[in-house]
Scaffold this active site. Structure first.
Site, mmCIF file in Angstrom:
data_model
loop_
_atom_site.group_PDB
_atom_site.id
_atom_site.type_symbol
_atom_site.label_atom_id
_atom_site.label_comp_id
_atom_site.label_asym_id
_atom_site.label_seq_id
_atom_site.Cartn_x
_atom_site.Cartn_y
_atom_site.Cartn_z
ATOM 1 N N SER A 95 -1.955 7.284 7.231
ATOM 2 C CA SER A 95 -2.969 7.532 8.305
ATOM 3 C C SER A 95 -2.279 7.057 9.827
ATOM 4 O O SER A 95 -2.236 5.812 9.692
ATOM 5 C CB SER A 95 -3.903 7.258 8.130
ATOM 6 O OG SER A 95 -4.179 7.962 7.042
ATOM 7 N N LYS A 170 -6.697 14.462 10.404
ATOM 8 C CA LYS A 170 -6.979 12.880 9.585
ATOM 9 C C LYS A 170 -8.365 12.282 10.774
ATOM 10 O O LYS A 170 -8.683 11.644 10.624
ATOM 11 C CB LYS A 170 -5.403 11.723 8.840
ATOM 12 C CG LYS A 170 -6.755 10.089 8.991
ATOM 13 C CD LYS A 170 -7.216 10.911 6.963
ATOM 14 C CE LYS A 170 -6.959 9.224 7.142
ATOM 15 N NZ LYS A 170 -8.244 9.415 5.306
HETATM 16 P P1 NAD Z 1 -2.217 -1.359 1.748
HETATM 17 O O1 NAD Z 1 -2.056 -1.924 2.649
HETATM 18 O O2 NAD Z 1 -2.644 -1.504 0.513
HETATM 19 O O3 NAD Z 1 -0.879 -0.944 1.269
HETATM 20 C C1 NAD Z 1 0.139 -0.535 2.468
HETATM 21 C C2 NAD Z 1 1.454 -0.996 1.050
HETATM 22 O O4 NAD Z 1 2.749 -0.995 2.061
HETATM 23 C C3 NAD Z 1 1.401 -2.186 0.620
HETATM 24 O O5 NAD Z 1 1.865 -2.776 -0.511
HETATM 25 C C4 NAD Z 1 2.781 -3.012 1.518
HETATM 26 O O6 NAD Z 1 3.252 -4.141 0.825
HETATM 27 C C5 NAD Z 1 3.946 -1.566 1.837
HETATM 28 N N1 NAD Z 1 4.282 -1.484 3.027
HETATM 29 C C6 NAD Z 1 3.886 -2.483 3.903
HETATM 30 N N2 NAD Z 1 5.733 -1.906 4.789
HETATM 31 C C7 NAD Z 1 6.926 -1.794 4.013
HETATM 32 C C8 NAD Z 1 7.550 -1.138 3.806
HETATM 33 N N3 NAD Z 1 8.285 -1.532 5.270
HETATM 34 N N4 NAD Z 1 9.049 -0.854 3.074
HETATM 35 C C9 NAD Z 1 7.707 -1.369 2.160
HETATM 36 N N5 NAD Z 1 6.309 -1.155 1.716
HETATM 37 C C10 NAD Z 1 5.542 -1.191 2.910
HETATM 38 O O7 NAD Z 1 -2.919 0.239 2.150
HETATM 39 P P2 NAD Z 1 -3.612 1.228 1.621
HETATM 40 O O8 NAD Z 1 -5.105 1.685 1.652
HETATM 41 O O9 NAD Z 1 -2.520 2.193 0.375
HETATM 42 O O10 NAD Z 1 -3.573 2.549 2.600
HETATM 43 C C11 NAD Z 1 -2.000 3.168 2.989
HETATM 44 C C12 NAD Z 1 -2.358 4.714 4.256
HETATM 45 O O11 NAD Z 1 -3.535 5.439 3.632
HETATM 46 C C13 NAD Z 1 -2.433 3.629 5.628
HETATM 47 O O12 NAD Z 1 -2.546 4.438 6.507
HETATM 48 C C14 NAD Z 1 -4.445 3.804 4.897
HETATM 49 O O13 NAD Z 1 -5.055 3.886 6.295
HETATM 50 C C15 NAD Z 1 -4.947 5.526 4.530
HETATM 51 N N6 NAD Z 1 -5.393 5.442 3.772
HETATM 52 C C16 NAD Z 1 -6.483 4.368 2.792
HETATM 53 C C17 NAD Z 1 -7.246 4.653 2.112
HETATM 54 C C18 NAD Z 1 -8.315 3.816 1.395
HETATM 55 O O14 NAD Z 1 -9.045 4.107 0.711
HETATM 56 N N7 NAD Z 1 -7.458 2.903 1.425
HETATM 57 C C19 NAD Z 1 -8.051 6.003 2.009
HETATM 58 C C20 NAD Z 1 -7.489 7.393 2.426
HETATM 59 C C21 NAD Z 1 -6.328 7.272 3.428
#
Ligand code: NAD
Length: 298
Positions: A95, A170
């Site tokens: 997102s 979104k």
């Molecule tokens: P998270 O922080 O748990 O996961 C993100 C991952 O990206 C981490 O494992 C981190 O180490 C990795 N990362 C960061 N920079 C990086 C890079 N340069 N190269 C490789 N890996 C990298 O976040 P999440 O909850 O999985 O959310 C991910 C996306 O989905 C966000 O944009 C969030 O807004 C969206 N989202 C989350 C949810 C939820 O309920 N958690 C629901 C819908 C949408």
């Protein structure tokens, strides 16, 4: 088709596992090596960088926190753009700001690489079940090629318009969710202070007009005082900031969003940025000096 998957956090991990279960061969990467190891255990191949993942894949999926992370992983040094072959497709499911989606897509297009922005709704439980809702921006023919793969992670995938339209949708979703949680919190605090059990309030209203998916998901957590994420307050701050920036760029006042943003900022100052966004209720509990969760007064 060989799929690259970059970003194995709360959401990316179960989404990647569902693609493995569906029989796809996956090359994965995350800056956190333990996350990569977990996917390798489940049958994926470890990549050493976004460039390495892209070089081994025809489709590259990214699931990262925000616009800067996506720009770094795709356009930065050792990024996807350095490894991806012309004709390959990037599907960014993070997102992020719609403007950032358009910038990344433009840079990829110059190298003959197509892109969709395809953020999701549903949270971790639906990522695990493979029943997410996906909102997509991009070209119709690229979407048609990707739809079956997206549906291995989701219950629905809807093309909303050109590139960036997925993330505009979104932002609309995130405004509705944040405002719903704030409304639920305000109502539960009022009921508690008026001496009515908020659990009864939930039972009585959930089948009526005030009922919603947000209420069904968040009320039981809030009533149990459970703020384990889920969706962290700091991620919702990120989404509302992107909503406010986008709205101010195109001349759309969004007054209720800015109010909830200030509530989230207050919770962050209070050290609650890693709580689930259901933790919004803690702001209201403090204002009214009452506890909604079982156990009574503060
Ligand atoms: P998270 O922080 O748990 O996961 C993100 C991952 O990206 C981490 O494992 C981190 O180490 C990795 N990362 C960061 N920079 C990086 C890079 N340069 N190269 C490789 N890996 C990298 O976040 P999440 O909850 O999985 O959310 C991910 C996306 O989905 C966000 O944009 C969030 O807004 C969206 N989202 C989350 C949810 C939820 O309920 N958690 C629901 C819908 C949408």
């Amino acid at each position: 088709m060989k799929i690259g998957f970059i970003g194995l956090g709360i959401m990316g991990k179960p989404m990647a596992k569902n693609l493995l279960k569906a029989g796809y061969s996956l090359v994965v990467y995350d800056v956190v090596t333990a996350a990569v190891a977990e996917l390798v255990e489940a049958g994926a191949i470890a990549g050493t960088s976004p460039k390495d993942v892209a070089a081994a894949s025809q489709l590259i999926i990214t699931m990262l926190p925000n616009s800067p992370h996506v720009k770094t992983a795709i356009l930065g040094e050792g990024g996807v753009i350095e490894g991806a072959k012309p004709g390959s497709i990037v599907v960014d499911m993070s997102s992020i700001a719609p403007l950032a989606s358009r910038e990344v897509a433009e840079a990829l297009a110059a190298k003959g690489i197509e892109m969709l922005d395809a953020p999701v709704s549903g949270g971790e439980p639906k990522a695990i079940d493979g029943t997410l809702s996906i909102m997509v921006g991009g070209k119709e023919d690229v979407f048609a090629k990707m739809k079956d793969i997206l549906l291995k992670m989701a219950g629905s995938a809807v093309l909303c318009g050109d590139i960036g339209a997925g993330n505009v949708t979104k932002l609309a979703n995130q405004i509705i969710v944040a405002l719903n949680i704030a409304a639920m919190s305000e109502a539960f605090v009022l009921a508690t202070k008026a001496g009515v059990d908020p659990e009864r309030v939930f039972e009585a209203i959930k089948g009526g007009l005030a009922g919603s998916t947000v209420l069904n998901a968040k009320a039981p957590m809030v009533l149990a005082g459970n703020y384990k994420p889920g969706f962290r307050i700091e991620l919702h701050i990120k989404d509302l900031q992107n909503a406010l920036d986008t709205a101010h760029e195109n001349g759309t006042p969004i007054p209720l969003t800015s109010q909830v943003m200030e509530i989230l900022q207050a919770l962050k100052v209070d050290g609650k940025q890693s709580d689930d966004h259901g933790g919004i209720i803690q702001f209201y509990e403090k204002l009214a000096d009452v506890k909604v969760r079982k156990g009574g007064a503060l």
